[in-house]
Motif scaffolding. Structure first.
Motif, PDB file in Angstrom:
ATOM      1  N   CYS A   5     -53.601  16.800 -62.057  1.00 35.06           N
ATOM      2  CA  CYS A   5     -53.514  16.931 -63.437  1.00 35.06           C
ATOM      3  C   CYS A   5     -54.916  16.921 -63.803  1.00 35.06           C
ATOM      4  O   CYS A   5     -55.797  16.057 -63.744  1.00 35.06           O
ATOM      5  N   PHE A   6     -55.234  17.854 -64.534  1.00 36.79           N
ATOM      6  CA  PHE A   6     -56.807  18.139 -65.254  1.00 36.79           C
ATOM      7  C   PHE A   6     -56.694  17.727 -66.390  1.00 36.79           C
ATOM      8  O   PHE A   6     -56.122  18.227 -67.343  1.00 36.79           O
ATOM      9  N   LEU A   7     -57.506  16.635 -67.147  1.00 37.72           N
ATOM     10  CA  LEU A   7     -57.505  16.161 -68.352  1.00 37.72           C
ATOM     11  C   LEU A   7     -58.929  16.907 -68.823  1.00 37.72           C
ATOM     12  O   LEU A   7     -59.761  17.093 -68.029  1.00 37.72           O
ATOM     13  N   PRO A   8     -59.256  17.095 -70.086  1.00 36.42           N
ATOM     14  CA  PRO A   8     -58.240  16.490 -71.231  1.00 36.42           C
ATOM     15  C   PRO A   8     -57.234  17.600 -71.566  1.00 36.42           C
ATOM     16  O   PRO A   8     -56.309  17.010 -72.575  1.00 36.42           O
ATOM     17  N   ASP A   9     -57.013  18.715 -71.105  1.00 32.88           N
ATOM     18  CA  ASP A   9     -55.922  19.625 -71.394  1.00 32.88           C
ATOM     19  C   ASP A   9     -54.370  19.278 -70.843  1.00 32.88           C
ATOM     20  O   ASP A   9     -53.874  20.114 -71.144  1.00 32.88           O
ATOM     21  N   ASN A  10     -54.294  18.218 -69.956  1.00 38.47           N
ATOM     22  CA  ASN A  10     -53.222  17.851 -69.432  1.00 38.47           C
ATOM     23  C   ASN A  10     -52.527  19.190 -68.407  1.00 38.47           C
ATOM     24  O   ASN A  10     -51.574  19.524 -68.754  1.00 38.47           O
ATOM     25  N   VAL A  11     -53.517  19.820 -67.654  1.00 35.58           N
ATOM     26  CA  VAL A  11     -52.875  20.989 -66.902  1.00 35.58           C
ATOM     27  C   VAL A  11     -52.490  20.487 -65.618  1.00 35.58           C
ATOM     28  O   VAL A  11     -53.562  19.894 -64.884  1.00 35.58           O
ATOM     29  N   SER A  12     -51.365  20.701 -65.012  1.00 35.37           N
ATOM     30  CA  SER A  12     -50.926  20.030 -63.797  1.00 35.37           C
ATOM     31  C   SER A  12     -50.809  21.363 -62.823  1.00 35.37           C
ATOM     32  O   SER A  12     -50.348  22.355 -63.275  1.00 35.37           O
ATOM     33  N   VAL A  13     -51.159  21.041 -61.488  1.00 35.54           N
ATOM     34  CA  VAL A  13     -50.812  22.031 -60.530  1.00 35.54           C
ATOM     35  C   VAL A  13     -50.569  21.260 -59.244  1.00 35.54           C
ATOM     36  O   VAL A  13     -51.025  20.269 -59.101  1.00 35.54           O
ATOM     37  N   GLU A  14     -50.039  21.967 -58.237  1.00 38.10           N
ATOM     38  CA  GLU A  14     -49.487  21.402 -56.777  1.00 38.10           C
ATOM     39  C   GLU A  14     -50.537  21.830 -55.978  1.00 38.10           C
ATOM     40  O   GLU A  14     -51.208  23.006 -56.028  1.00 38.10           O
ATOM     41  N   ALA A  15     -51.359  20.880 -54.876  1.00 37.53           N
ATOM     42  CA  ALA A  15     -52.301  21.188 -54.128  1.00 37.53           C
ATOM     43  C   ALA A  15     -52.184  20.606 -52.846  1.00 37.53           C
ATOM     44  O   ALA A  15     -51.505  19.502 -52.673  1.00 37.53           O
ATOM     45  N   GLU A  16     -52.545  21.380 -51.725  1.00 37.99           N
ATOM     46  CA  GLU A  16     -52.666  20.558 -50.401  1.00 37.99           C
ATOM     47  C   GLU A  16     -53.835  19.545 -50.188  1.00 37.99           C
ATOM     48  O   GLU A  16     -54.793  19.762 -50.760  1.00 37.99           O
ATOM     49  N   PRO A  17     -53.672  18.468 -49.798  1.00 39.39           N
ATOM     50  CA  PRO A  17     -54.870  17.482 -49.452  1.00 39.39           C
ATOM     51  C   PRO A  17     -55.502  18.426 -48.498  1.00 39.39           C
ATOM     52  O   PRO A  17     -55.560  19.189 -47.651  1.00 39.39           O
ATOM     53  N   GLY A  18     -57.085  18.028 -48.885  1.00 35.58           N
ATOM     54  CA  GLY A  18     -58.066  18.641 -48.449  1.00 35.58           C
ATOM     55  C   GLY A  18     -58.501  20.036 -48.880  1.00 35.58           C
ATOM     56  O   GLY A  18     -59.701  20.448 -48.959  1.00 35.58           O
ATOM     57  N   GLU A  19     -57.843  20.495 -49.808  1.00 36.59           N
ATOM     58  CA  GLU A  19     -58.057  21.785 -50.611  1.00 36.59           C
ATOM     59  C   GLU A  19     -59.175  21.639 -51.550  1.00 36.59           C
ATOM     60  O   GLU A  19     -59.078  20.515 -52.086  1.00 36.59           O
TER      61      GLU A  19
END
Length: 78
Positions: A5-19
């Motif tokens: 989750c990226f703040l302050p815009d509250n944008v979420s995405v799925e990611a692989e560990p290590g990416e």
């Protein structure tokens, strides 16, 4: 998979560990300023869950977490 989750815009995405964090942000449509792309200039510094600051250009998504929050802030000197 880890939810990022990226703040302050509250944008979420799925990611692989290590990416690479910079790649995850780009895929999510989130812009992180960059400079040297080697972690030396600190233009891409972001704050992660625990308050630590990391360079997005050389840091990967931490393993062992279901969710990670990345706080983007703008440094007016850049």
């Amino acid at each position: 998979m880890t939810k990022v989750c990226f703040l302050p815009d509250n944008v979420s995405v799925e990611a692989e560990p290590g990416e690479l964090l910079l790649d995850v942000a780009k895929r999510a449509g989130v812009s992180i300023p960059t400079g040297c792309l080697m972690g030396s200039c600190h233009a891409c510094e972001v704050e992660i869950d625990d308050g630590d600051t990391i360079c997005a250009c050389i840091s990967g998504i931490p393993s062992g977490k279901k969710q990670v929050t990345i706080n983007l802030y703008v440094d007016p000197t850049w």
